[in-house]
Design an enzyme around this catalytic site. Structure first.
Site, PDB file in Angstrom:
ATOM      1  N   GLY A  47       0.802  -1.214   0.000  1.00 49.42           N
ATOM      2  CA  GLY A  47       0.000   0.000   0.000  1.00 49.42           C
ATOM      3  C   GLY A  47       0.834   1.263   0.000  1.00 49.42           C
ATOM      4  O   GLY A  47       0.572   2.192  -0.781  1.00 49.42           O
ATOM      5  N   ARG A 339       9.734 -24.024   3.638  1.00 47.95           N
ATOM      6  CA  ARG A 339       9.047 -23.952   4.924  1.00 47.95           C
ATOM      7  C   ARG A 339       8.060 -25.084   5.158  1.00 47.95           C
ATOM      8  O   ARG A 339       8.011 -25.642   6.254  1.00 47.95           O
ATOM      9  CB  ARG A 339       8.292 -22.640   4.999  1.00 47.95           C
ATOM     10  CG  ARG A 339       9.249 -21.498   5.012  1.00 47.95           C
ATOM     11  CD  ARG A 339       8.545 -20.190   4.990  1.00 47.95           C
ATOM     12  NE  ARG A 339       9.558 -19.167   5.186  1.00 47.95           N
ATOM     13  CZ  ARG A 339       9.341 -17.877   5.105  1.00 47.95           C
ATOM     14  NH1 ARG A 339       8.132 -17.437   4.816  1.00 47.95           N
ATOM     15  NH2 ARG A 339      10.305 -17.026   5.301  1.00 47.95           N
ATOM     16  N   LEU A 450       8.080  -9.770   0.688  1.00 44.30           N
ATOM     17  CA  LEU A 450       8.490  -8.367   0.655  1.00 44.30           C
ATOM     18  C   LEU A 450       8.709  -7.964  -0.800  1.00 44.30           C
ATOM     19  O   LEU A 450       8.298  -6.892  -1.249  1.00 44.30           O
ATOM     20  CB  LEU A 450       9.780  -8.178   1.453  1.00 44.30           C
ATOM     21  CG  LEU A 450       9.695  -8.569   2.932  1.00 44.30           C
ATOM     22  CD1 LEU A 450      11.021  -8.303   3.632  1.00 44.30           C
ATOM     23  CD2 LEU A 450       8.592  -7.787   3.633  1.00 44.30           C
TER      24      LEU A 450
HETATM   25  C1  LIG Z   1       6.715 -11.937  11.532  1.00 47.56           C
HETATM   26  C2  LIG Z   1       6.773 -11.914  10.046  1.00 47.56           C
HETATM   27  C3  LIG Z   1       7.993 -12.002   9.402  1.00 47.56           C
HETATM   28  C4  LIG Z   1       8.064 -11.978   8.007  1.00 47.56           C
HETATM   29  N1  LIG Z   1       9.294 -12.035   7.407  1.00 47.56           N
HETATM   30  C5  LIG Z   1       9.355 -11.955   6.056  1.00 47.56           C
HETATM   31  C6  LIG Z   1      10.617 -11.938   5.388  1.00 47.56           C
HETATM   32  O1  LIG Z   1      11.664 -11.993   6.019  1.00 47.56           O
HETATM   33  N2  LIG Z   1      10.633 -11.837   4.047  1.00 47.56           N
HETATM   34  C7  LIG Z   1       9.491 -11.742   3.330  1.00 47.56           C
HETATM   35  O2  LIG Z   1       9.580 -11.621   2.131  1.00 47.56           O
HETATM   36  N3  LIG Z   1       8.282 -11.746   3.930  1.00 47.56           N
HETATM   37  C8  LIG Z   1       8.191 -11.860   5.266  1.00 47.56           C
HETATM   38  N4  LIG Z   1       6.961 -11.855   5.878  1.00 47.56           N
HETATM   39  C9  LIG Z   1       5.758 -11.682   5.083  1.00 47.56           C
HETATM   40  C10 LIG Z   1       5.564 -10.238   4.719  1.00 47.56           C
HETATM   41  O3  LIG Z   1       6.015  -9.412   5.750  1.00 47.56           O
HETATM   42  C11 LIG Z   1       4.126  -9.864   4.456  1.00 47.56           C
HETATM   43  O4  LIG Z   1       3.541 -10.788   3.644  1.00 47.56           O
HETATM   44  C12 LIG Z   1       4.040  -8.537   3.759  1.00 47.56           C
HETATM   45  O5  LIG Z   1       4.775  -7.573   4.453  1.00 47.56           O
HETATM   46  C13 LIG Z   1       2.624  -8.090   3.606  1.00 47.56           C
HETATM   47  O6  LIG Z   1       2.592  -6.766   3.157  1.00 47.56           O
HETATM   48  P1  LIG Z   1       1.259  -6.087   2.760  1.00 47.56           P
HETATM   49  O7  LIG Z   1       1.602  -4.730   2.312  1.00 47.56           O
HETATM   50  O8  LIG Z   1       0.534  -6.946   1.825  1.00 47.56           O
HETATM   51  O9  LIG Z   1       0.362  -6.051   4.075  1.00 47.56           O
HETATM   52  P2  LIG Z   1       0.619  -5.502   5.555  1.00 47.56           P
HETATM   53  O10 LIG Z   1       1.977  -5.021   5.760  1.00 47.56           O
HETATM   54  O11 LIG Z   1       0.089  -6.524   6.482  1.00 47.56           O
HETATM   55  O12 LIG Z   1      -0.295  -4.223   5.631  1.00 47.56           O
HETATM   56  C14 LIG Z   1      -1.667  -4.283   5.733  1.00 47.56           C
HETATM   57  C15 LIG Z   1      -2.180  -2.878   5.809  1.00 47.56           C
HETATM   58  O13 LIG Z   1      -3.555  -2.882   5.616  1.00 47.56           O
HETATM   59  C16 LIG Z   1      -4.192  -2.156   6.620  1.00 47.56           C
HETATM   60  N5  LIG Z   1      -5.511  -2.721   6.775  1.00 47.56           N
HETATM   61  C17 LIG Z   1      -5.845  -4.017   6.953  1.00 47.56           C
HETATM   62  N6  LIG Z   1      -7.172  -4.137   6.994  1.00 47.56           N
HETATM   63  C18 LIG Z   1      -7.695  -2.912   6.825  1.00 47.56           C
HETATM   64  C19 LIG Z   1      -9.004  -2.390   6.793  1.00 47.56           C
HETATM   65  N7  LIG Z   1     -10.059  -3.153   6.909  1.00 47.56           N
HETATM   66  N8  LIG Z   1      -9.157  -1.047   6.633  1.00 47.56           N
HETATM   67  C20 LIG Z   1      -8.082  -0.233   6.501  1.00 47.56           C
HETATM   68  N9  LIG Z   1      -6.831  -0.682   6.516  1.00 47.56           N
HETATM   69  C21 LIG Z   1      -6.643  -2.002   6.688  1.00 47.56           C
HETATM   70  C22 LIG Z   1      -3.296  -2.251   7.800  1.00 47.56           C
HETATM   71  O14 LIG Z   1      -3.523  -1.187   8.670  1.00 47.56           O
HETATM   72  C23 LIG Z   1      -1.945  -2.176   7.123  1.00 47.56           C
HETATM   73  O15 LIG Z   1      -1.621  -0.839   6.886  1.00 47.56           O
HETATM   74  C24 LIG Z   1       6.885 -11.881   7.265  1.00 47.56           C
HETATM   75  C25 LIG Z   1       5.663 -11.810   7.908  1.00 47.56           C
HETATM   76  C26 LIG Z   1       5.588 -11.839   9.287  1.00 47.56           C
HETATM   77  C27 LIG Z   1       4.259 -11.778   9.945  1.00 47.56           C
END
Ligand SMILES: Cc1cc2nc3c(=O)[nH]c(=O)nc-3n(C[C@H](O)[C@H](O)[C@H](O)COP(=O)(O)OP(=O)(O)OC[C@H]3O[C@@H](n4cnc5c(N)ncnc54)[C@H](O)[C@@H]3O)c2cc1C
Ligand code: HEM
Ligand code: FES
Lengths: 647, 253, 235
Positions: A47, A339, A450
């Site tokens: 986002g 994994r 990521l």
């Molecule tokens: C502990 C951990 C370690 C990880 N390590 C790695 C790694 O080393 N390498 C790798 O590649 N991946 C890793 N991952 C996976 C990766 O971090 C995530 O898949 C990725 O960051 C998801 O990004 P995103 O932007 O899709 O969502 P997110 O970063 O989860 O963001 C979601 C966003 O949506 C918002 N949101 C959600 N629902 C709503 C709603 N209803 N209304 C308004 N806003 C909302 C939240 O506020 C947030 O801003 C890891 C994940 C975890 C949990």
């Protein structure tokens, strides 16, 4: 209305598809971009990078997040690293190889074209992030350092200590801030999207709830980008954050967006084991630890028993009595198997009674050999903050005693179905990052989420969104359109009646939610059976009923965390059933989806490519109705489907 | 499994404009598993409060592993509690004595108005970052990542400053409620790296101006911020910020 | 981009001014203490000679004094300005007070309460100037001969005043606040100018303790010296 699932990918050779798309796509003129409002829901890697880039291009962007700041999205927690085909170590990496590893890692259940584009864009990401000032780890000579990650035989993972996600997200947050400062992005914090507004079949807006005042708000736009992360918290205990949820995606699903491959869930092998029912989350210990840590359990049951009751420690077990089961079973990948394989093997040895903590559900991750080889300082340099975190949570010092780890729900490969443009089947509704299903098939390789989030946000959506806007030319619209009032009223009525019917009850939201998680982990987790799935569905329905009838929720309508959680849990109670249903339907084992009925003699997942090489995209048919399954057949023209082997 | 009981006093405030009082919740703080985290203890208290038909304690949290910076409150007069390098979500009840008195209250600063109970509004931090906490490069083709050569020592130092989680403990712990460590950490990251160089003067002057305008106090070099910082960000960040600002001042317009 | 005026009225800029004026005041204190060490001598000749030499500067002395006074006022005025704003930065404190988390924190009276120690010094200063600078002189009989010339016998005045407990004890007490002010100030001015780095941190901070002790004890000894009549005992 029958739905045709068209990936919309351009024709032509795999390696040229993305260029072909860009060459053919339509553009929005600079003057026109300003007239387009884009709603970006979520400010994680996907986002924040999308919002910033679109604003740079000239669109008017409104961005939303649940937390009090966009910087706190759960991407911040990613530890290990991000893959890229830079090939700096000169160890034979290439775009094709990353593509291949990702397809194979995903157990041949992802779309070739999307994955190939991801691999192509991976190098741009590193360049972009370095230009933003992301402090990646470096060698003494000043060049970027890399390490290897599960499922790969090359060293292509870039990292910033154990806080890679944090640094990447702060980079994107910086870019977003620059646009907020320039007045091109309006940022709405502490907002939760509760519904999608469709006009003439197109996504034209959202309804959000201000989590401080409790007031509902309408936001209209030309397109809606869902970047809301994964739904791993359907398992209650997971490595995901407290506020991670499936609500935004689920509400869109109920408005017609197809939900793809919900049963593909990744259970991460290296997490701190659960130890009691007070627990609110499980903490991941980055998979990068498997670079240097060796996984083992005692060979003899009596040793395991002795460790469990405290009469022996790891140190008391002689080398010949230790079962380094990953190294023996998978000589070429060893501790670095993907994994799903690592998780399942941990489960197997613990099921065999050789688990090493009180609950019997833990294996050792031992750094003794690495510390002897490289010295404690080198290990501290690589994993210092992870070791620190481990010690803080467990009270054990991993420089001295091996870590104890166990698999925990971590990542959801499934998500909203999207085409090559990342658009769902609802025109104008896009899904990016973990919220979509697109790139990881049945299992995601480490360090590639990521990469996907940033590729989607920085490099894919700016092109595909423009193409959509220029092709479909959605008309100007604002919040005064009657549909907004209608949808807002529906949401308001729902909240009001929910509160009213939950004034009293003998249990709490968290209690039911926790029990849902248990059902999911036990029966829709690492190993699934048809019977287990059926009984899970029955239990989920019972829990749903209990939730409807017997849960007490605090009644205030302003800031009310438990009301927020109640809504999310209610959606999860519905989503859980779909997960189990999808898992039941998929009569094969693939990646994170392991059906005990479908395994090879030596316990490996057995796919059924003839019948199941498709994306399962589920359509909501209304409350109390069964979902309808749509299939997108996966076509493999560039890789040969083989039994995955990491031996 | 060992459990503990506490004498628990929690700040309760219905909204930004209501006065707020301390509530004694000792009767709800019995038999808490000592392996629970501080926030898990509050979860448990909330379950008990709700069972009694009372309003639960509102507090912020998200990752619960010390990285998102969403949690934060003052425990017995210390931001994030007594342990150094720890957020309150990572503070475990095993570090408290059975029967100990625990006083919980929100981070206090005029720039962080209380929203409810322990929840405060930290949007001032975002505003400081918006004023320049970035390198102004748009998305697009960029030089190869290795064309920036940055020595390991420098890049490690930049990382250490960049590790800030923006929780606000520095402000809460500063007797002057100053945001200098927070602001200095970002300025330091970019002061050390070549990418940040072209706009360093503009960055430091705008960020400092914003910080001042938002009602934070000044830095009188007490250093409690460093002690309270869960990421142990060094006070040197503030020295670097002051250096950067001085350079910008001497360079004039 | 950053005009001087704007810079110097920012919270950082004001601290540059505090640091510059503070260290200048320390410079003054060095000379003041060096001279005052002469008060430990039983005979007033040297001390009175020093005072006379200053006096002989004539108009230049007035200028110097005004400058010094201005410096004090400036230091105090900037301090007050900073603190008015900062007082508003936390309107509600912690229920049972704040506790330090230790480490390198300088949390404690000297660092937290510079405005108190400074305020006390300021009040003291006014009284101190009235007391001695504008106190009884030759006309009131405090006359001594220095190199054959008539001079004010400041040494006797000080000695007499400090034999009175109600004067000596408050004076001594104030010097404790001076010590506290310098305990933090001596390290702080370097940090304010961005001249501090972690590797010098501990040394400079320890040095600050020495400086604070030297000044506090150096000044504080004088009232006790006469209150306890050490010169008398030494005779
Ligand atoms: C502990 C951990 C370690 C990880 N390590 C790695 C790694 O080393 N390498 C790798 O590649 N991946 C890793 N991952 C996976 C990766 O971090 C995530 O898949 C990725 O960051 C998801 O990004 P995103 O932007 O899709 O969502 P997110 O970063 O989860 O963001 C979601 C966003 O949506 C918002 N949101 C959600 N629902 C709503 C709603 N209803 N209304 C308004 N806003 C909302 C939240 O506020 C947030 O801003 C890891 C994940 C975890 C949990
Ligand atoms: C003998 C006289 C004095 C000396 C030698 C002296 C010296 C110093 C020094 C060296 C500093 C450190 C500057 C910095 O932190 O950058 C300082 C700070 C300070 N001084 Fe003085 N000072 C004196 C008198 C006063 C007086 C009269 C006041 C009156 C109010 C005062 C108030 C302060 C305050 C409030 C600070 C700290 C500013 C902050 O909050 O950081 N001082 N002083
Ligand atoms: S909840 Fe994320 S840091 Fe505490």
């Amino acid at each position: 209305m029958s739905i045709v699932l068209d990936s919309g990918e351009p024709a032509g050779p795999l390696a040229d598809k993305w260029d072909a798309f860009k060459d053919q796509m339509k553009l929005v003129s600079p003057a026109n971009k300003r007239k387009h409002t884009i709603l970006v829901v979520g400010t994680g890697l996907a986002g924040a990078s999308a919002a910033a880039t679109l604003a740079e291009l000239g669109y008017h962007v409104k961005a939303f997040c649940i937390q009090d700041s966009p910087r706190r999205a759960h991407s911040i927690a990613a530890q290990g690293g991000i893959n890229s085909t830079k090939n700096y170590p000169y160890d034979g990496d290439s775009v094709y190889r990353l593509f291949y590893d990702t397809i194979k890692g995903g157990d041949y259940r992802s779309r070739e074209s999307n994955v190939h584009r991801l691999a192509q864009l991976s190098a741009n990401i590193i360049d972009q992030c370095v230009a933003q000032g992301v402090p990646f780890a470096r060698e003494y000579g000043g060049e970027l350092a890399t390490r290897s990650f599960g499922g790969a035989q090359v060293s292509r993972t870039f990292y910033a200590k154990g806080q890679t996600g944090q640094q990447l997200l702060l980079g994107a947050y910086g870019a977003l801030n620059r646009q907020i400062d320039a007045g091109r992005v309006e940022m709405f914090e502490r907002r939760e999207m509760l519904d999608l507004v469709k006009v003439d079949g197109k996504a034209r807006g959202i309804i959000t709830r201000d989590l401080v005042t409790g007031k509902l708000e309408k936001h209209a736009g030309h397109a809606v980008l869902l970047c809301t992360g994964g739904y791993g918290r359907v398992y209650f205990l997971s490595t995901n954050a407290f506020n991670s949820n499936g609500t935004a995606a689920w509400r869109c699903h109920k408005r017609g967006a197809l939900f793809a491959n919900p049963c593909y869930v990744q259970i991460h092998p290296t997490c701190i084991p659960a130890s009691g029912d007070y627990q609110s989350k499980l903490t991941l210990m980055s998979e990068s630890l498997r670079n240097d840590g060796r996984v083992w359990v005692p060979k003899k049951h009596e040793d395991a028993e002795a460790i469990r009751n405290g009469s022996k420690t790891a140190k008391d077990i002689e080398p010949q009595d230790r079962d380094y089961y990953l190294e023996t079973k998978y000589p070429s990948f060893g501790n670095l198997v993907p994994r799903d394989v690592a998780s399942r093997n941990a489960k197997t040895v613990c099921d065999d009674g050789r688990g090493v903590n009180i609950t019997g559900r833990a294996v050792f991750l031992d750094f003794e050999t690495a510390i002897e080889r490289d010295g404690e300082d080198a290990i501290r340099d690589r994993y210092g903050n992870l070791f620190h975190m481990y010690e803080k949570i467990t009270g054990d010092n991993p420089y001295k005693v091996p870590m104890k780890i166990y698999p925990a729900t971590h990542y959801t490969m499934g998500g909203l179905w999207v085409d090559y443009s990342l658009m769902t089947n609802i025109p104008g509704l896009f899904a990016l990052g973990e919220a979509n299903f697109s790139d990881h098939g049945a299992n995601r390789l480490g360090a590639s989420a990521l990469m996907q989030g940033l590729a989607d946000g920085y490099f894919v959506i700016p092109h595909t969104l423009g193409n959509y806007l220029a092709t479909h030319k959605p008309a100007a619209i604002d919040e005064s359109h009657p549909e907004f009032e209608t949808v807002q009223q529906e949401v308001q009525d729902d909240i009001d009646s929910f509160l009213e019917s939950h004034q009293s009850g003998s249990t709490t939201v968290i209690d039911v939610y926790r029990r849902l998680g248990q059902v999911m982990y036990d029966r829709v987790g690492m190993a699934r059976t048809a019977d287990g799935l059926r009984s899970a569905i029955a239990d989920i329905r019972k829990l749903r009923e209990e939730f409807e009838n017997d849960v007490k929720v605090p009644q205030n309508t302003d800031f009310n965390k438990y009301l927020e959680v109640a809504f999310r849990a209610r959606d999860f109670l519905e989503m859980a059933e779909l997960l189990a249903r999808d898992a039941l339907e998929r009569e094969e084992s693939a990646g994170g989806h392991f059906r005990e009925e479908h395994q090879t003699e030596d316990g490996e997942a057995r796919r059924n490519d003839d019948d199941f090489a498709y994306v399962a995209a589920w359509e909501w048919k209304g409350d109390g109705e069964e979902h309808e399954l749509h299939k997108e057949q996966l076509v493999f023209e560039n890789v040969k489907l083989v039994q995955r082997s990491y031996k | 499994m060992a459990t503990k009981s506490f004498v628990l006093k929690v700040w309760r405030q219905d909204g930004p404009d209501s006065p707020g009082t301390v509530e004694d919740l000792t009767e709800y703080a019995k038999d808490v598993n000592e392996h629970a985290s501080f926030l898990e203890m509050l979860d448990l208290i909330n379950e008990r409060l709700m069972a009694d038909g009372k309003r639960p304690i509102e507090f912020d949290s998200d990752c619960r592993e010390g990285i998102c910076g969403q949690c934060g409150c003052v425990v017995n007069g210390q931001a994030h509690g007594s342990q150094r390098g720890t957020t309150v979500c990572q503070l475990h009840m095993r570090s408290f004595e059975d029967g100990q008195t625990i006083v919980v209250e929100p981070f206090r600063a005029t720039a962080f108005p209380v929203i409810k109970d322990l929840v405060v509004d930290r949007s001032a931090f975002d505003k400081i970052q918006q004023a320049g906490g970035y390198v102004s490069v748009p998305t697009g083709p960029k030089p190869d990542a290795n064309s920036f050569k940055i020595g390991k020592e420098v890049s490690d130092r930049a990382f250490d400053a960049a590790a800030c989680i923006g929780c606000g403990a520095c402000v809460a712990a500063c007797p002057n409620a100053s945001a200098s460590l927070f602001t200095g950490a970002k300025i330091t990251q970019f002061a050390l790296m070549p990418q940040g160089a072209p706009e360093r003067k503009r960055r430091v002057s705008r960020m400092v101006e914003t910080m001042d305008d938002l009602g934070f106090g000044h830095c009188s070099n007490i250093g409690e911020c460093e002690a309270a910082c869960p990421k142990e960000i060094s006070l040197e960040s503030i020295a670097i910020m002051k250096r950067e600002y001085l350079k910008a001042m001497l360079a004039g317009s | 981009m950053l005009p001087l005026k704007k810079a110097l009225t920012s919270s950082l800029g004001k601290k540059y001014l505090m640091a510059a004026s503070g260290i200048a005041l320390v410079g003054f204190l060095v000379t003041h203490l060096a001279a005052n060490l002469l008060l430990y001598l039983p005979e007033g000749e040297l001390y009175n000679g020093y005072a006379k030499a200053l006096h002989d500067w004539g108009p230049l002395l007035i200028v110097a004094e005004l400058g010094l006074g201005g410096l004090f006022l400036f230091h105090a005025a900037v301090a007050t300005g900073l603190h008015m704003k900062t007082a508003a930065a936390r309107q509600k404190g912690y229920l049972e007070g704040q506790r330090s988390k230790g480490g390198n924190s300088r949390f404690g009276f000297p660092a937290n309460k510079m405005i108190w120690s400074g305020g006390i010094l300021f009040a003291f200063l006014v009284l101190h100037i009235i007391h001695f600078r504008f106190g009884p002189g030759i006309a009131e009989g405090y006359e001594a001969m220095v190199n054959g010339e008539s001079a004010r016998d400041l040494h006797r005045l000080v000695a007499e005043e400090f034999r009175k407990a109600h004067i000596a004890l408050p004076y001594a007490a104030v010097m404790l606040f001076l010590g506290a002010h310098l305990r933090h100030g001596f390290w702080s001015w370097l940090q304010s100018l961005g001249a501090m780095a972690p590797k010098y941190d501990k040394i400079i901070y320890s040095l600050g303790l020495l400086v604070a002790l030297a000044f506090a004890l150096g000044f504080l000894g004088i009232p006790f010296w006469y209150l306890l009549d050490v010169p008398g005992m030494l005779k």
